[in-house]
Design an enzyme around this catalytic site. Structure first.
Site, short mmCIF file in Angstrom:
data_model
loop_
_atom_site.label_atom_id
_atom_site.label_comp_id
_atom_site.label_asym_id
_atom_site.label_seq_id
_atom_site.Cartn_x
_atom_site.Cartn_y
_atom_site.Cartn_z
N GLY A 210 0.78 -1.23 0.00
CA GLY A 210 0.00 0.00 0.00
C GLY A 210 0.81 1.28 0.00
N ASN B 218 1.70 3.01 -2.62
CA ASN B 218 1.02 3.94 -3.54
C ASN B 218 -0.23 4.52 -2.89
OD1 ASN B 218 2.09 4.23 -6.48
ND2 ASN B 218 2.46 2.08 -5.96
N LEU C 225 -4.59 -7.17 -6.85
CA LEU C 225 -4.24 -8.37 -7.61
C LEU C 225 -5.43 -9.28 -7.91
CD1 LEU C 225 -0.88 -9.12 -5.79
CD2 LEU C 225 -1.34 -7.66 -7.79
N ASN D 198 -5.70 1.64 -13.47
CA ASN D 198 -4.75 0.71 -12.86
C ASN D 198 -3.34 1.20 -13.19
OD1 ASN D 198 -3.75 -1.70 -11.62
ND2 ASN D 198 -3.49 -2.61 -13.66
N HIS E 142 0.62 -0.39 -13.71
CA HIS E 142 1.40 -1.62 -13.87
C HIS E 142 2.88 -1.24 -13.92
CE1 HIS E 142 1.96 -5.83 -14.78
NE2 HIS E 142 2.90 -5.45 -15.62
N ASP F 217 -4.44 -5.92 -17.32
CA ASP F 217 -3.41 -5.08 -17.94
C ASP F 217 -3.69 -4.77 -19.42
OD1 ASP F 217 -2.08 -5.28 -15.50
OD2 ASP F 217 -0.94 -7.03 -16.17
N GLU G 202 6.23 5.76 -9.94
CA GLU G 202 4.79 5.64 -9.64
C GLU G 202 4.34 6.77 -8.72
OE1 GLU G 202 4.02 0.91 -10.19
OE2 GLU G 202 4.45 1.56 -8.16
C1 GAR Z 1 3.15 -1.36 -7.63
O1 GAR Z 1 4.46 -1.36 -8.12
C2 GAR Z 1 2.16 -1.56 -8.75
O2 GAR Z 1 2.58 -1.00 -9.96
C3 GAR Z 1 2.10 -3.04 -8.84
O3 GAR Z 1 2.11 -3.49 -7.51
C4 GAR Z 1 2.91 -2.59 -6.75
C5 GAR Z 1 2.16 -2.26 -5.48
O4 GAR Z 1 2.98 -1.57 -4.57
N1 GAR Z 1 0.92 -3.48 -9.56
C6 GAR Z 1 0.91 -4.56 -10.34
O5 GAR Z 1 1.88 -5.28 -10.47
C7 GAR Z 1 -0.42 -4.81 -11.04
N2 GAR Z 1 -0.28 -5.84 -12.03
P1 GAR Z 1 2.37 -0.88 -3.30
O6 GAR Z 1 1.44 -1.88 -2.63
O7 GAR Z 1 3.54 -0.58 -2.43
O8 GAR Z 1 1.64 0.35 -3.74
#
Ligand code: GAR
Length: 190
Positions: A13, A15, A86, A103, A105, A146, A175
């Site tokens: 979490g 982001n 996910l 979303n 990625h 995706d 990000e």
């Molecule tokens: C992020 O890097 C996001 O881009 C990725 O999961 C991570 C979550 O990080 N998403 C995917 O891979 C979706 N297919 P976080 O929980 O620290 O925000």
């Protein structure tokens, strides 16, 4: 009119936390709700510390969708942000947010995308392939992993001595610097 964001997250979490801080004194936009599909997701602890309502919903509830929709209604959600989510978003939720669900990625889609490609698995695959650059893709969410229309991509180098962790740190920084701003612009156009 104020606009409310819901964040869907399955894991750490970071982001989600950046979104909360980015919008905490914003005049028009609030992060009003966090939803997860993992009871032990660290995003739940972050949400509690940040004072944002957060709920874990079961696999069955995510498959069926009505409790997701009920919470999105209860918190008057205008825009949905997937940040490391996910599970699949059910169609009856997806169809209520056309052009209002996005979303992120951690690769330059269509490279290294699709089911099973998330988090460090993506970075491991990028390194194994010998790519010299990676990055992020922000896209609209549709019925397929995706595959929604791309809104924005940002690039970063892959360095010769990178590990999945060092590459993940570089991609995460991209990000944090990009995702809330892009969502802010999309919401301004609603
Ligand atoms: C992020 O890097 C996001 O881009 C990725 O999961 C991570 C979550 O990080 N998403 C995917 O891979 C979706 N297919 P976080 O929980 O620290 O925000």
């Amino acid at each position: 009119m104020r606009k409310n964001i819901a964040i869907l997250a399955s894991g750490n979490g970071t982001n989600a936390e950046h979104f909360v801080h980015y919008f905490e004194s914003h005049p028009q936009v609030s992060v009003a709700l966090i939803l997860t599909n993992r009871s032990k997701a660290f995003v739940l602890e972050r949400a509690q510390r940040l004072g944002v309502p957060a709920y874990f919903l079961t696999k069955e509830q995510w498959a069926e969708g009505s409790e997701v929709n009920r919470l999105l209604d209860e918190y008057h959600i205008d825009f949905v942000v997937l940040a490391g989510f996910l599970a699949r978003v059910p169609d009856n939720v997806l169809h209520r947010y056309p052009q209002r669900m996005v979303n992120i990625h951690p690769s330059l889609l269509p490279k290294f995308g699709g089911k099973g490609m998330y988090g460090d698995r993506v970075h491991e695959a990028v390194l194994a392939s010998g790519e010299t650059e990676s990055g992020i893709t922000i896209h609209y969410t549709n019925e397929h992993y995706d595959e929604g229309a791309v809104i924005c991509q940002k690039r970063c180098p892959v360095l010769p001595d990178d590990t999945p962790e060092t590459l993940a740190t570089r991609v995460h920084a991209l990000e944090y610097a990009t995702y809330p701003q892009v969502v802010e612009q999309l919401i301004a156009q609603l």
